[in-house]
Design a protein around this motif. Structure first.
Motif, PDB file in Angstrom:
ATOM      1  N   THR A 116       0.735  -1.007   0.164  1.00  0.00           N
ATOM      2  CA  THR A 116       0.066   0.155  -0.124  1.00  0.00           C
ATOM      3  C   THR A 116       0.844   1.429  -0.065  1.00  0.00           C
ATOM      4  O   THR A 116       2.294   1.254   0.275  1.00  0.00           O
ATOM      5  N   GLY A 117       0.332   2.174  -0.493  1.00  0.00           N
ATOM      6  CA  GLY A 117       1.036   3.493  -0.361  1.00  0.00           C
ATOM      7  C   GLY A 117       1.338   4.071   1.054  1.00  0.00           C
ATOM      8  O   GLY A 117       2.437   4.238   1.312  1.00  0.00           O
ATOM      9  N   ALA A 118       0.600   3.676   1.949  1.00  0.00           N
ATOM     10  CA  ALA A 118       0.663   4.046   3.382  1.00  0.00           C
ATOM     11  C   ALA A 118       2.154   3.358   3.600  1.00  0.00           C
ATOM     12  O   ALA A 118       2.887   4.106   4.571  1.00  0.00           O
ATOM     13  N   VAL A 121       5.083   5.329   2.502  1.00  0.00           N
ATOM     14  CA  VAL A 121       5.254   6.396   3.203  1.00  0.00           C
ATOM     15  C   VAL A 121       5.910   5.996   4.654  1.00  0.00           C
ATOM     16  O   VAL A 121       6.721   6.651   5.198  1.00  0.00           O
ATOM     17  N   PHE A 144      -1.936  14.500   1.875  1.00  0.00           N
ATOM     18  CA  PHE A 144      -2.401  13.285   2.547  1.00  0.00           C
ATOM     19  C   PHE A 144      -1.330  12.328   2.193  1.00  0.00           C
ATOM     20  O   PHE A 144      -0.944  11.980   1.135  1.00  0.00           O
ATOM     21  N   HIS A 145      -1.248  11.447   3.320  1.00  0.00           N
ATOM     22  CA  HIS A 145      -0.089  10.186   3.023  1.00  0.00           C
ATOM     23  C   HIS A 145      -0.336   8.877   3.386  1.00  0.00           C
ATOM     24  O   HIS A 145       0.528   8.082   3.720  1.00  0.00           O
ATOM     25  N   GLY A 146      -1.653   8.756   4.073  1.00  0.00           N
ATOM     26  CA  GLY A 146      -1.874   7.226   4.185  1.00  0.00           C
ATOM     27  C   GLY A 146      -2.643   7.515   5.794  1.00  0.00           C
ATOM     28  O   GLY A 146      -2.629   8.262   6.348  1.00  0.00           O
ATOM     29  N   GLU A 210       3.766  16.295  -1.245  1.00  0.00           N
ATOM     30  CA  GLU A 210       3.319  16.063  -2.645  1.00  0.00           C
ATOM     31  C   GLU A 210       3.271  17.157  -3.315  1.00  0.00           C
ATOM     32  O   GLU A 210       3.097  18.410  -2.841  1.00  0.00           O
ATOM     33  N   GLU A 215      -5.451  14.283  -2.499  1.00  0.00           N
ATOM     34  CA  GLU A 215      -6.758  14.249  -1.472  1.00  0.00           C
ATOM     35  C   GLU A 215      -6.949  15.645  -1.009  1.00  0.00           C
ATOM     36  O   GLU A 215      -7.979  15.809  -0.770  1.00  0.00           O
ATOM     37  N   ASP A 243       6.251  12.304  -1.949  1.00  0.00           N
ATOM     38  CA  ASP A 243       5.144  11.310  -2.129  1.00  0.00           C
ATOM     39  C   ASP A 243       4.675  11.580  -3.180  1.00  0.00           C
ATOM     40  O   ASP A 243       3.568  12.309  -3.547  1.00  0.00           O
ATOM     41  N   ILE A 245       3.083   9.019  -4.953  1.00  0.00           N
ATOM     42  CA  ILE A 245       1.695   7.820  -4.804  1.00  0.00           C
ATOM     43  C   ILE A 245       0.599   8.172  -5.885  1.00  0.00           C
ATOM     44  O   ILE A 245       0.158   7.367  -6.565  1.00  0.00           O
TER      45      ILE A 245
HETATM   46  C1  LIG Z   1      -0.380  11.167  -2.132  1.00  0.00           C
HETATM   47  C2  LIG Z   1      -0.521   9.958  -1.397  1.00  0.00           C
HETATM   48  N1  LIG Z   1       0.101   9.231  -0.538  1.00  0.00           N
HETATM   49  C3  LIG Z   1      -0.377   8.101   0.199  1.00  0.00           C
HETATM   50  C4  LIG Z   1      -1.456   7.490   0.054  1.00  0.00           C
HETATM   51  C5  LIG Z   1      -1.835   6.412   0.734  1.00  0.00           C
HETATM   52  O1  LIG Z   1      -2.003   5.249  -0.131  1.00  0.00           O
HETATM   53  P1  LIG Z   1      -2.809   3.883   0.235  1.00  0.00           P
HETATM   54  O2  LIG Z   1      -4.102   4.262   0.300  1.00  0.00           O
HETATM   55  O3  LIG Z   1      -2.452   2.896  -1.085  1.00  0.00           O
HETATM   56  O4  LIG Z   1      -2.362   3.565   1.422  1.00  0.00           O
HETATM   57  C6  LIG Z   1      -2.535   8.036  -0.834  1.00  0.00           C
HETATM   58  C7  LIG Z   1      -3.967   7.554  -1.083  1.00  0.00           C
HETATM   59  O5  LIG Z   1      -4.465   8.192  -1.571  1.00  0.00           O
HETATM   60  C8  LIG Z   1      -2.055   9.385  -1.561  1.00  0.00           C
HETATM   61  O6  LIG Z   1      -2.979   9.877  -2.444  1.00  0.00           O
END
Ligand SMILES: Cc1ncc(COP(=O)(O)O)c(C=O)c1O
Length: 429
Positions: A116-118, A121, A144-146, A210, A215, A243, A245
């Motif tokens: 996952t993105g989280a 991060v 937004f980072h998760g 970002e 988000e 980030d 993602i």
């Molecule tokens: C910039 C950014 N970082 C991290 C995340 C988290 O990713 P995940 O939902 O796969 O954990 C998101 C999700 O929307 C995101 O937009």
């Protein structure tokens, strides 16, 4: 009454957790998806301008990725390999090195994190802390980072933070570019506070940002702001973490969102569209000198989704071996800007946000944005909102959407905005 059993939605209400979200506004049972279209159980098709929140930048079921994956499965290729060496992981790494890293002169190591993105991060934040021996990470308003605890500490949104149930620590919040409006450079504030021994910011391990806040409402940082922040990170011995993602994999116009900004981040996080096929896969790219985790120090069972490696390799080779796709994105981004100007023209006080193929219109209120998206959905377009009050109607169409379908979707959006603004006007009269 639904005729097809698969269209029966009662099980979701009965059994699925209340945490479910997108399906509340987009309340259908989907059964098929090809390219930029999804089909529901009744056979109705929708143009998809959500694209799995940018995890389907190349559309649904890309035929070349699908073929490679089917062949891999049919041949009993490894489905999951922890982090063992596999032929398909080698194939992905070689393609990523050849078409992405080398042409951009990047010597970053590729860390496969949990999918996952989280998790990417989390790994990035831990690396910065381990490298510097510091704990504080500077993150920005609307970032937004998760939602795992480490990443959530860097996430600004109070609703998500409220779900933590514990203190969120180790992050200092600073205002993002133009948070204070035009004419106030928030990089000046960051500089002043970092340079002041009584500025109250503990020496940072990293500055995390970002370049386009997905988000947070499609806030696109100016390149000069990002450059200044990168310089400040360097001056203060902090790592720069971008980030990417949501903004990466071509969404903002180039493979990495920062490519044309003249910065070279120490750490980059990627997920969402990196597999190309909507399969879970995440990466943390780290400069070799910062690649200091010992074996399994940051681990996770699902770092070896070989199906994702198969499709990710095809995605890189198909779309990023030359600059043709990037040019296509630029042309579509222009179409998008012009169409959104028409939408904005219907809503007094609204404004365009974002860049590349992550643009939208801030219509001033979450209710209005929601109404427009819901009307668009009735007309056959899947589209969502973002921003602190969900006030931005956000277009995240697959980058591969054929031009005629793209224009069709944008016309649906314009019609929906026209319907909603006309009925709001009537109600006000
Ligand atoms: C910039 C950014 N970082 C991290 C995340 C988290 O990713 P995940 O939902 O796969 O954990 C998101 C999700 O929307 C995101 O937009």
């Amino acid at each position: 009454m639904p005729t097809d059993k698969s269209a029966d939605k009662t099980v979701f209400d009965r059994r699925e957790s209340e945490v479910r979200s997108y399906c509340r506004g987009i309340d259908r049972v989907f059964t098929r998806a090809v390219g930029s279209e999804m089909t529901d159980a009744s056979g109705r098709s929708y143009i998809d301008f959500l694209a799995g929140c940018s995890s389907l930048n190349y559309g649904h079921n890309d035929p070349d990725m699908k073929e490679a994956l089917v062949e891999h499965i049919a041949g009993d290729g490894v489905a999951h390999g922890l982090d063992l060496h596999t032929d398909v992981k080698a194939g992905f790494l070689e393609a990523f090195e050849r078409h992405i890293l080398k042409p951009r002169d990047m010597d970053h190591k590729v860390m496969f994190t949990g999918p996952t993105g989280a998790n990417a991060v989390e790994a990035a934040m831990k690396i910065a802390r381990k490298v510097t021996g510091r704990t504080n990470i500077i993150a920005f308003t609307n970032g937004f980072h998760g939602v795992t605890l480490g990443a959530l500490a860097a996430t600004a949104n109070s609703y998500h933070r409220g779900g933590a149930g514990t203190t969120l620590e180790g992050v200092t919040r600073m205002p993002f570019d133009r948070y204070m409006g035009e004419g106030f450079d928030t990089a000046d504030l960051l500089e002043a506070m970092l340079n002041d021994k009584s500025g109250g910011i503990d020496a940072p391990a990293a500055i995390l940002l970002e370049t386009v806040q997905g988000e947070g409402g499609l806030n696109a940082a100016r390149p000069e702001w990002v450059r200044r922040v990168a310089e400040l990170a360097k001056q203060h011995g902090a790592l720069l973490i971008v980030d990417d993602i949501q903004a990466g994999c071509g969404r903002s116009g180039t493979f990495f969102s920062f490519e044309e900004m003249g910065v070279s981040p120490d750490v980059i996080t990627m997920a969402k569209s990196v597999s190309g096929f909507g399969l879970p896969m995440a990466l943390t790219l780290v400069r070799p000198e910062h690649d200091i985790f010992g074996p399994a120090e940051h681990n996770g069972t699902f770092r070896g989704n070989t199906h994702a490696f198969v499709t990710a390799r095809v995605a890189i080779e198909k779309f990023w071996a030359d600059d043709a796709f990037q040019k296509e994105i630029a042309a579509k981004a222009d179409i998008l800007t012009r169409a959104l100007e028409d939408v904005a023209g219907l809503v007094p006080g609204s404004r365009l946000k974002g860049r590349g193929m992550m643009q939208g219109v801030d219509v001033g209120s979450g209710e209005l944005a929601e109404e427009i998206c819901s009307r668009a959905f009735d007309k056959g377009l899947i589209i969502e909102t973002s921003g602190p009050e969900d006030e931005v109607v956000k277009v995240l169409a697959p980058l591969t959407t054929p031009e005629d379908m793209f224009r069709k979707g944008l016309n649906i959006l314009l019609d929906a905005a026209r319907d909603v603004t006309a009925s709001t006007k009537v109600a006000a009269e």
